[in-house]
Design a protein around this motif. Sequence first.
Motif, short mmCIF file in Angstrom:
data_model
loop_
_atom_site.label_atom_id
_atom_site.label_comp_id
_atom_site.label_asym_id
_atom_site.label_seq_id
_atom_site.Cartn_x
_atom_site.Cartn_y
_atom_site.Cartn_z
N MET A 192 0.81 -1.21 0.00
CA MET A 192 0.00 0.00 0.00
C MET A 192 0.85 1.27 0.00
O MET A 192 0.43 2.28 -0.50
CB MET A 192 -0.93 0.01 1.21
N SER A 193 2.04 1.21 0.52
CA SER A 193 2.89 2.40 0.57
C SER A 193 3.75 2.52 -0.68
O SER A 193 4.78 3.18 -0.67
CB SER A 193 3.78 2.35 1.81
N ASP A 194 3.33 1.89 -1.75
CA ASP A 194 4.10 1.88 -2.99
C ASP A 194 3.92 3.15 -3.81
O ASP A 194 4.43 3.25 -4.91
CB ASP A 194 3.67 0.68 -3.84
N ASN A 195 3.15 4.11 -3.31
CA ASN A 195 2.89 5.36 -4.00
C ASN A 195 2.22 5.12 -5.34
O ASN A 195 2.57 5.71 -6.35
CB ASN A 195 4.18 6.18 -4.17
N GLN A 196 1.24 4.23 -5.35
CA GLN A 196 0.45 3.96 -6.53
C GLN A 196 -0.98 4.42 -6.29
O GLN A 196 -1.44 4.44 -5.15
CB GLN A 196 0.44 2.46 -6.84
N PRO A 197 -1.69 4.80 -7.34
CA PRO A 197 -3.07 5.22 -7.13
C PRO A 197 -3.93 4.06 -6.63
O PRO A 197 -3.71 2.91 -6.98
CB PRO A 197 -3.53 5.68 -8.51
N ILE A 198 -4.90 4.40 -5.81
CA ILE A 198 -5.80 3.39 -5.27
C ILE A 198 -6.87 3.10 -6.32
O ILE A 198 -7.52 4.01 -6.83
CB ILE A 198 -6.46 3.88 -3.97
N ARG A 199 -7.05 1.84 -6.65
CA ARG A 199 -8.07 1.47 -7.61
C ARG A 199 -9.39 1.28 -6.88
O ARG A 199 -9.46 0.55 -5.90
CB ARG A 199 -7.67 0.18 -8.33
N ARG A 200 -10.42 1.95 -7.36
CA ARG A 200 -11.72 1.88 -6.72
C ARG A 200 -12.74 1.28 -7.68
O ARG A 200 -12.69 1.52 -8.88
CB ARG A 200 -12.18 3.27 -6.30
N SER A 201 -13.70 0.57 -7.11
CA SER A 201 -14.78 0.00 -7.91
C SER A 201 -15.81 1.09 -8.20
O SER A 201 -15.77 2.20 -7.64
CB SER A 201 -15.42 -1.17 -7.18
N LEU A 202 -16.77 0.77 -9.05
CA LEU A 202 -17.80 1.73 -9.42
C LEU A 202 -18.61 2.23 -8.22
O LEU A 202 -18.79 3.44 -8.06
CB LEU A 202 -18.70 1.12 -10.50
N PRO A 203 -19.08 1.34 -7.33
CA PRO A 203 -19.82 1.85 -6.15
C PRO A 203 -18.96 2.71 -5.24
O PRO A 203 -19.45 3.68 -4.65
CB PRO A 203 -20.28 0.58 -5.43
N GLU A 204 -17.69 2.38 -5.11
CA GLU A 204 -16.80 3.19 -4.27
C GLU A 204 -16.61 4.58 -4.86
O GLU A 204 -16.56 5.58 -4.14
CB GLU A 204 -15.45 2.50 -4.10
N LYS A 205 -16.51 4.66 -6.19
CA LYS A 205 -16.37 5.96 -6.85
C LYS A 205 -17.64 6.79 -6.68
O LYS A 205 -17.57 8.01 -6.47
CB LYS A 205 -16.06 5.78 -8.34
N GLN A 206 -18.80 6.14 -6.77
CA GLN A 206 -20.06 6.85 -6.59
C GLN A 206 -20.17 7.39 -5.17
O GLN A 206 -20.61 8.53 -4.96
CB GLN A 206 -21.24 5.93 -6.90
N LYS A 207 -19.75 6.60 -4.18
CA LYS A 207 -19.78 7.05 -2.79
C LYS A 207 -18.82 8.22 -2.59
O LYS A 207 -19.15 9.21 -1.93
CB LYS A 207 -19.42 5.91 -1.85
N GLN A 208 -17.63 8.12 -3.18
CA GLN A 208 -16.66 9.20 -3.04
C GLN A 208 -17.18 10.48 -3.69
O GLN A 208 -17.00 11.57 -3.15
CB GLN A 208 -15.32 8.80 -3.67
N LEU A 209 -17.87 10.35 -4.82
CA LEU A 209 -18.44 11.53 -5.49
C LEU A 209 -19.49 12.18 -4.60
O LEU A 209 -19.50 13.41 -4.45
CB LEU A 209 -19.03 11.11 -6.83
N ARG A 210 -20.37 11.37 -3.99
CA ARG A 210 -21.37 11.93 -3.08
C ARG A 210 -20.72 12.64 -1.91
O ARG A 210 -21.12 13.74 -1.53
CB ARG A 210 -22.28 10.82 -2.55
N ASP A 211 -19.68 12.02 -1.33
CA ASP A 211 -18.99 12.61 -0.19
C ASP A 211 -18.33 13.94 -0.57
O ASP A 211 -18.37 14.90 0.20
CB ASP A 211 -17.95 11.65 0.37
N LEU A 212 -17.71 13.98 -1.74
CA LEU A 212 -17.04 15.21 -2.15
C LEU A 212 -18.05 16.33 -2.42
O LEU A 212 -17.79 17.49 -2.10
CB LEU A 212 -16.20 14.96 -3.40
N LYS A 213 -19.20 15.98 -2.98
CA LYS A 213 -20.23 17.00 -3.21
C LYS A 213 -20.75 17.55 -1.89
O LYS A 213 -20.99 18.75 -1.76
CB LYS A 213 -21.37 16.43 -4.05
N GLU A 214 -20.93 16.65 -0.91
CA GLU A 214 -21.36 17.10 0.41
C GLU A 214 -20.30 17.98 1.06
O GLU A 214 -20.61 18.99 1.69
CB GLU A 214 -21.66 15.91 1.31
N THR A 215 -19.05 17.60 0.89
CA THR A 215 -17.94 18.38 1.46
C THR A 215 -17.90 19.77 0.84
O THR A 215 -17.73 20.77 1.54
CB THR A 215 -16.60 17.66 1.22
#
Length: 91
Positions: A8-31
């Motif tokens: 995990m500390s390899d400095n690589q981007p975290i791969r997210r699934s479609l539902p995880e991306k949707q949740k992150q989008l909702r969280d960012l809009k709320e933020t």
Amino acid sequence: MRAFRGQMSDNQPIRRSLPEKQKQLRDLKETLAAMKSHTSPALKESVRKRIAQLEAELTAAPVLKSNRPSGAARPRQERGNVPRRPTIRSL
């Protein structure tokens, strides 16, 4: 110490699934909606930029899925008759 490849500390981007991306989008809009008027413009702009990236990824996701042949999964590598090593478990 050096990180192992794939750690995990390899400095690589975290791969997210479609539902995880949707949740992150909702969280960012709320933020973004909850940010105060005195929040730095640079921070607001970076959140807006990430929201735009996620929206672009989510709109492209159905197109990417439809390009795959239906029911075709990644081919598994043939192992042949190679026995697996026993797993060492600690108590």
